[in-house]
Design a protein around this motif. Structure first.
Motif, PDB file in Angstrom:
ATOM      1  N   LYS A 178       0.814  -1.219   0.000  1.00  0.00           N
ATOM      2  CA  LYS A 178       0.000   0.000   0.000  1.00  0.00           C
ATOM      3  C   LYS A 178       0.850   1.275   0.000  1.00  0.00           C
ATOM      4  CE  LYS A 178      -3.805  -2.165   2.492  1.00  0.00           C
ATOM      5  NZ  LYS A 178      -4.532  -2.199   3.775  1.00  0.00           N
ATOM      6  N   LEU A 179       2.141   1.150   0.281  1.00  0.00           N
ATOM      7  CA  LEU A 179       3.018   2.328   0.322  1.00  0.00           C
ATOM      8  C   LEU A 179       3.179   2.912  -1.077  1.00  0.00           C
ATOM      9  CD1 LEU A 179       5.846   1.083   2.712  1.00  0.00           C
ATOM     10  CD2 LEU A 179       3.943   2.595   3.269  1.00  0.00           C
ATOM     11  N   LYS A 180       3.221   4.218  -1.151  1.00  0.00           N
ATOM     12  CA  LYS A 180       3.376   4.906  -2.431  1.00  0.00           C
ATOM     13  C   LYS A 180       4.805   5.432  -2.562  1.00  0.00           C
ATOM     14  CE  LYS A 180      -1.098   4.975  -3.517  1.00  0.00           C
ATOM     15  NZ  LYS A 180      -1.558   3.674  -3.816  1.00  0.00           N
ATOM     16  N   TYR A 181       5.538   4.894  -3.522  1.00  0.00           N
ATOM     17  CA  TYR A 181       6.893   5.346  -3.838  1.00  0.00           C
ATOM     18  C   TYR A 181       7.207   4.895  -5.259  1.00  0.00           C
ATOM     19  CZ  TYR A 181       8.065   0.533  -2.727  1.00  0.00           C
ATOM     20  OH  TYR A 181       8.106  -0.836  -2.702  1.00  0.00           O
ATOM     21  N   ILE A 182       8.250   5.490  -5.822  1.00  0.00           N
ATOM     22  CA  ILE A 182       8.628   5.157  -7.201  1.00  0.00           C
ATOM     23  C   ILE A 182       9.819   4.210  -7.167  1.00  0.00           C
ATOM     24  CG2 ILE A 182       9.471   6.076  -9.392  1.00  0.00           C
ATOM     25  CD1 ILE A 182       8.073   8.703  -8.682  1.00  0.00           C
TER      26      ILE A 182
ATOM     27  N   ASN B  50      13.532  -2.260  16.246  1.00  0.00           N
ATOM     28  CA  ASN B  50      13.871  -2.908  17.508  1.00  0.00           C
ATOM     29  C   ASN B  50      13.212  -2.271  18.723  1.00  0.00           C
ATOM     30  OD1 ASN B  50      15.542  -4.998  16.526  1.00  0.00           O
ATOM     31  ND2 ASN B  50      17.181  -3.517  16.207  1.00  0.00           N
ATOM     32  N   LEU B  51      12.515  -1.152  18.538  1.00  0.00           N
ATOM     33  CA  LEU B  51      11.815  -0.514  19.651  1.00  0.00           C
ATOM     34  C   LEU B  51      10.432  -1.128  19.822  1.00  0.00           C
ATOM     35  CD1 LEU B  51      12.520   3.318  19.294  1.00  0.00           C
ATOM     36  CD2 LEU B  51      13.267   1.808  21.110  1.00  0.00           C
ATOM     37  N   SER B  52      10.067  -1.402  21.052  1.00  0.00           N
ATOM     38  CA  SER B  52       8.742  -1.969  21.297  1.00  0.00           C
ATOM     39  C   SER B  52       7.666  -0.889  21.290  1.00  0.00           C
ATOM     40  CB  SER B  52       8.730  -2.704  22.637  1.00  0.00           C
ATOM     41  OG  SER B  52       9.016  -1.796  23.684  1.00  0.00           O
ATOM     42  N   THR B  53       8.049   0.370  21.400  1.00  0.00           N
ATOM     43  CA  THR B  53       7.072   1.455  21.453  1.00  0.00           C
ATOM     44  C   THR B  53       6.751   2.032  20.078  1.00  0.00           C
ATOM     45  OG1 THR B  53       8.843   3.047  21.841  1.00  0.00           O
ATOM     46  CG2 THR B  53       7.737   2.135  23.785  1.00  0.00           C
ATOM     47  N   THR B  54       7.353   1.513  19.034  1.00  0.00           N
ATOM     48  CA  THR B  54       7.123   2.009  17.681  1.00  0.00           C
ATOM     49  C   THR B  54       5.745   1.589  17.202  1.00  0.00           C
ATOM     50  OG1 THR B  54       9.469   1.785  17.218  1.00  0.00           O
ATOM     51  CG2 THR B  54       8.028   2.040  15.332  1.00  0.00           C
ATOM     52  N   THR B  55       5.013   2.535  16.655  1.00  0.00           N
ATOM     53  CA  THR B  55       3.701   2.196  16.104  1.00  0.00           C
ATOM     54  C   THR B  55       3.869   1.654  14.684  1.00  0.00           C
ATOM     55  OG1 THR B  55       3.342   4.396  15.169  1.00  0.00           O
ATOM     56  CG2 THR B  55       2.591   4.031  17.437  1.00  0.00           C
ATOM     57  N   LYS B  56       2.835   1.009  14.219  1.00  0.00           N
ATOM     58  CA  LYS B  56       2.868   0.429  12.877  1.00  0.00           C
ATOM     59  C   LYS B  56       2.992   1.534  11.827  1.00  0.00           C
ATOM     60  CE  LYS B  56       0.300  -2.911  10.130  1.00  0.00           C
ATOM     61  NZ  LYS B  56      -0.856  -3.814  10.115  1.00  0.00           N
ATOM     62  N   GLU B  57       2.332   2.656  12.050  1.00  0.00           N
ATOM     63  CA  GLU B  57       2.382   3.768  11.104  1.00  0.00           C
ATOM     64  C   GLU B  57       3.791   4.354  11.022  1.00  0.00           C
ATOM     65  OE1 GLU B  57      -0.054   3.528  13.526  1.00  0.00           O
ATOM     66  OE2 GLU B  57      -1.521   2.751  12.095  1.00  0.00           O
ATOM     67  N   GLU B  58       4.449   4.508  12.168  1.00  0.00           N
ATOM     68  CA  GLU B  58       5.826   5.020  12.177  1.00  0.00           C
ATOM     69  C   GLU B  58       6.757   4.078  11.428  1.00  0.00           C
ATOM     70  OE1 GLU B  58       6.329   7.410  16.393  1.00  0.00           O
ATOM     71  OE2 GLU B  58       6.413   5.225  16.408  1.00  0.00           O
ATOM     72  N   LEU B  59       6.578   2.801  11.664  1.00  0.00           N
ATOM     73  CA  LEU B  59       7.424   1.807  11.015  1.00  0.00           C
ATOM     74  C   LEU B  59       7.185   1.792   9.505  1.00  0.00           C
ATOM     75  CD1 LEU B  59       9.579  -0.201  11.816  1.00  0.00           C
ATOM     76  CD2 LEU B  59       7.809  -1.916  12.122  1.00  0.00           C
ATOM     77  N   LEU B  60       5.947   1.882   9.089  1.00  0.00           N
ATOM     78  CA  LEU B  60       5.648   1.914   7.658  1.00  0.00           C
ATOM     79  C   LEU B  60       6.205   3.171   7.001  1.00  0.00           C
ATOM     80  CD1 LEU B  60       2.009   0.498   7.563  1.00  0.00           C
ATOM     81  CD2 LEU B  60       4.046  -0.534   6.555  1.00  0.00           C
ATOM     82  N   GLU B  61       6.129   4.296   7.681  1.00  0.00           N
ATOM     83  CA  GLU B  61       6.675   5.545   7.134  1.00  0.00           C
ATOM     84  C   GLU B  61       8.192   5.446   6.995  1.00  0.00           C
ATOM     85  OE1 GLU B  61       6.799   9.132   5.380  1.00  0.00           O
ATOM     86  OE2 GLU B  61       4.974   8.035   5.877  1.00  0.00           O
ATOM     87  N   THR B  62       8.855   4.834   7.961  1.00  0.00           N
ATOM     88  CA  THR B  62      10.305   4.662   7.899  1.00  0.00           C
ATOM     89  C   THR B  62      10.689   3.683   6.799  1.00  0.00           C
ATOM     90  OG1 THR B  62      10.389   5.087  10.275  1.00  0.00           O
ATOM     91  CG2 THR B  62      12.345   4.132   9.278  1.00  0.00           C
ATOM     92  N   ILE B  63       9.906   2.635   6.604  1.00  0.00           N
ATOM     93  CA  ILE B  63      10.154   1.698   5.509  1.00  0.00           C
ATOM     94  C   ILE B  63      10.024   2.423   4.173  1.00  0.00           C
ATOM     95  CG2 ILE B  63       9.195  -0.319   4.306  1.00  0.00           C
ATOM     96  CD1 ILE B  63       8.586  -1.494   7.090  1.00  0.00           C
ATOM     97  N   LYS B  64       9.021   3.267   4.055  1.00  0.00           N
ATOM     98  CA  LYS B  64       8.845   4.036   2.826  1.00  0.00           C
ATOM     99  C   LYS B  64      10.057   4.936   2.584  1.00  0.00           C
ATOM    100  CE  LYS B  64       5.927   7.482   0.644  1.00  0.00           C
ATOM    101  NZ  LYS B  64       4.750   8.332   0.767  1.00  0.00           N
ATOM    102  N   GLU B  65      10.538   5.617   3.620  1.00  0.00           N
ATOM    103  CA  GLU B  65      11.718   6.477   3.487  1.00  0.00           C
ATOM    104  C   GLU B  65      12.934   5.662   3.050  1.00  0.00           C
ATOM    105  OE1 GLU B  65      12.227   8.373   7.267  1.00  0.00           O
ATOM    106  OE2 GLU B  65      10.449   9.636   7.019  1.00  0.00           O
ATOM    107  N   PHE B  66      13.069   4.457   3.599  1.00  0.00           N
ATOM    108  CA  PHE B  66      14.172   3.575   3.221  1.00  0.00           C
ATOM    109  C   PHE B  66      14.075   3.199   1.746  1.00  0.00           C
ATOM    110  CE2 PHE B  66      15.294  -1.002   2.705  1.00  0.00           C
ATOM    111  CZ  PHE B  66      16.662  -0.847   2.676  1.00  0.00           C
TER     112      PHE B  66
END
Length: 172
Positions: free
Chosen positions: A45-49, A131-147
């Motif tokens: 569902k992530l939008k990137y080129i 590796n953080l247990s306090t990371t939300t799914k949205e934060e993780l998905l946004e970071t994956i998109k940035e990666f």
């Protein structure tokens, strides 16, 4: 006699209330871990080129093992597999160090090195958030998109560099 009864009842109520809060915290932690799990559908569902490598660029980087390893990590993340980042800090830093050191000579330029630095930053950010247990799914998905964006921007820049170097302009 009544005071003793009231004190004993008070302690019972107090202890039972403490026990319930501990049960809720473990349930919340299990629920949080389930909500943090990333699936292949979430990543789709992530939008990137995505930029594919040109055949001439592939020929130049065929011996660049660290880039190939990062490509494998990208493929695994697309499947929802973040195990590369689980308590693997030394290996990640080693791959990043060798990625910067072993850039093929024809690609060794400031523009490519800048994209590698951005990619390194995004990999380290993703590793820390995964590796953080306090990371939300949205934060993780946004970071994956940035990666992903940083990885494909590096691929795009490599294509442009090779294309520019192979250009032959005839002077009149």
């Amino acid at each position: 006699m009544r005071i003793k009864t009231l004190v004993i009842l008070s302690f019972l109520v107090l202890f039972s209330a403490c026990k319930k809060s501990q049960d809720h915290s473990t349930e919340d932690q299990i629920e949080q871990n389930k909500s943090q799990e990333i699936s292949e559908q979430d990543i789709a569902k992530l939008k990137y080129i995505e930029y594919a490598l040109d055949t001439t660029t592939e020929a130049v980087i065929q011996d660049w093992a660290e880039y190939t390893q990062i490509e494998d990590v990208v493929a695994n993340i697309k499947k929802g597999d973040l195990t590369f980042f689980n308590d693997n800090e030394k290996a990640i830093k080693l791959v990043l160090k060798e990625l910067k050191q072993n850039v093929p000579e024809s690609l060794n330029s400031s523009s490519i090195n800048a994209r590698i630095l951005v990619l390194e930053t995004k990999i380290l950010k993703l590793e820390s958030l995964a590796n953080l247990s306090t990371t939300t799914k949205e934060e993780l998905l946004e970071t994956i998109k940035e990666f992903f964006v940083s990885f494909y921007t590096l691929s795009f820049q490599m294509n442009k560099k090779i294309e520019f170097d192979n250009r032959s302009i005839e002077k009149p």
